[in-house]
Design an enzyme around this catalytic site. Structure first.
Site, PDB file in Angstrom:
ATOM      1  CB  VAL A  37      -3.045  -4.075   0.389  1.00 23.06           C
ATOM      2  CG1 VAL A  37      -4.163  -3.797  -0.576  1.00 23.06           C
ATOM      3  CG2 VAL A  37      -3.114  -5.471   1.089  1.00 23.06           C
ATOM      4  CG  ASP A  38      -2.474  -4.682  -6.475  1.00 25.60           C
ATOM      5  OD1 ASP A  38      -2.301  -5.857  -6.529  1.00 25.60           O
ATOM      6  OD2 ASP A  38      -2.505  -4.052  -7.290  1.00 25.60           O
TER       7      ASP A  38
HETATM    8  P1  ADP Z   1      -6.569   1.310  -2.447  1.00 27.32           P
HETATM    9  O1  ADP Z   1      -6.245   1.584  -3.799  1.00 27.32           O
HETATM   10  O2  ADP Z   1      -7.697   0.502  -2.659  1.00 27.32           O
HETATM   11  O3  ADP Z   1      -7.017   2.455  -1.593  1.00 27.32           O
HETATM   12  P2  ADP Z   1      -4.248   0.640  -0.887  1.00 27.32           P
HETATM   13  O4  ADP Z   1      -3.581  -0.731  -0.950  1.00 27.32           O
HETATM   14  O5  ADP Z   1      -3.799   1.932  -1.266  1.00 27.32           O
HETATM   15  O6  ADP Z   1      -5.545   0.360  -1.617  1.00 27.32           O
HETATM   16  O7  ADP Z   1      -4.964   0.719   0.673  1.00 27.32           O
HETATM   17  C1  ADP Z   1      -5.941  -0.161   1.049  1.00 27.32           C
HETATM   18  C2  ADP Z   1      -5.788  -0.430   2.437  1.00 27.32           C
HETATM   19  O8  ADP Z   1      -4.521  -1.518   2.606  1.00 27.32           O
HETATM   20  C3  ADP Z   1      -5.135   0.885   3.270  1.00 27.32           C
HETATM   21  O9  ADP Z   1      -5.861   1.131   4.402  1.00 27.32           O
HETATM   22  C4  ADP Z   1      -3.754   0.381   3.781  1.00 27.32           C
HETATM   23  O10 ADP Z   1      -3.277   1.030   4.929  1.00 27.32           O
HETATM   24  C5  ADP Z   1      -3.719  -1.127   3.622  1.00 27.32           C
HETATM   25  N1  ADP Z   1      -2.584  -1.974   3.642  1.00 27.32           N
HETATM   26  C6  ADP Z   1      -1.671  -1.462   3.146  1.00 27.32           C
HETATM   27  N2  ADP Z   1      -0.650  -2.703   2.725  1.00 27.32           N
HETATM   28  C7  ADP Z   1      -1.070  -3.442   3.439  1.00 27.32           C
HETATM   29  C8  ADP Z   1      -0.729  -4.649   4.054  1.00 27.32           C
HETATM   30  N3  ADP Z   1       0.318  -5.377   3.690  1.00 27.32           N
HETATM   31  N4  ADP Z   1      -1.658  -5.517   4.779  1.00 27.32           N
HETATM   32  C9  ADP Z   1      -2.916  -5.125   5.429  1.00 27.32           C
HETATM   33  N5  ADP Z   1      -3.412  -4.044   4.820  1.00 27.32           N
HETATM   34  C10 ADP Z   1      -2.569  -3.014   4.033  1.00 27.32           C
END
Ligand code: ADP
Length: 173
Positions: A37-38
């Site tokens: 998501v980042d």
């Molecule tokens: P972390 O390192 O905190 O685990 P991640 O980005 O890998 O962060 O995942 C956090 C959550 O965000 C996961 O459940 C993932 O499926 C979700 N995610 C990834 N991309 C998006 C998006 N574009 N919008 C909403 N949620 C997302």
């Protein structure tokens, strides 16, 4: 004011598309972007977000920092750093709750009325989804019961499984 339960909802989709006052980013401690998501938030917000984040000096796990949303429809991005799951004995639950509390506190300080959270730590950081969802919902519910702002919290599920997990937790109490 609506009861706290009516101020919490879940949708399934891509958080970067939402027209809310603030998006929460599941960042890492460098705040310099990453995957998941980042990466999606940084791509959608543009390079000015990266340049702004580079000046913030990082962020400790469980804390949060705020920037503008730049090219996003959201006015603000609140960057919070979730714990990496390592079995549950390293304070992960409390650190995850702290992410939600710190983000909501920053939101109140900026008069933010609507905010959207991804499922912090449940991706690359491997926090078990059921447990993380329970913490997310319980922490936000407790905060909203005590405070007027934000008026609405949207949990954004990125899979049907996550959506069902949030729905289950939101209907329990
Ligand atoms: P972390 O390192 O905190 O685990 P991640 O980005 O890998 O962060 O995942 C956090 C959550 O965000 C996961 O459940 C993932 O499926 C979700 N995610 C990834 N991309 C998006 C998006 N574009 N919008 C909403 N949620 C997302």
């Amino acid at each position: 004011m609506n009861p706290a339960s009516e101020r919490l909802r879940v949708i399934e989709g891509d958080i970067t598309t939402l027209a809310v006052d603030a998006l929460v980013n599941a960042a890492n401690s460098t705040l310099l972007g990453g995957g998941g998501v980042d990466g999606a938030i940084h791509r959608a917000a543009g390079t000015r977000l990266f340049l702004k984040c580079a000046k913030l000096g990082g962020c400790a796990t469980g804390n949060a920092k705020i920037t503008p949303g730049f090219k996003l429809r959201a006015k603000w991005v609140i960057h919070t750093v979730g714990p990496v799951w390592s079995g549950g004995g390293k304070g992960e639950d409390e650190l995850l709750a702290s992410c939600y509390r710190s983000s909501l506190k920053l939101a109140r300080e900026h008069n933010i009325r609507t905010i959207a959270f991804p499922a912090i730590s449940t991706g690359v950081y491997r926090f078990p989804l059921d447990r993380a969802t329970r913490i997310a919902v319980e922490t936000c519910r407790a905060e909203l019961a005590q405070k007027k702002l934000p008026e609405q919290v949207t949990f954004v599920a990125f899979s049907p499984e996550a959506f069902a997990t949030y729905q289950r937790e939101l209907s329990a109490s």
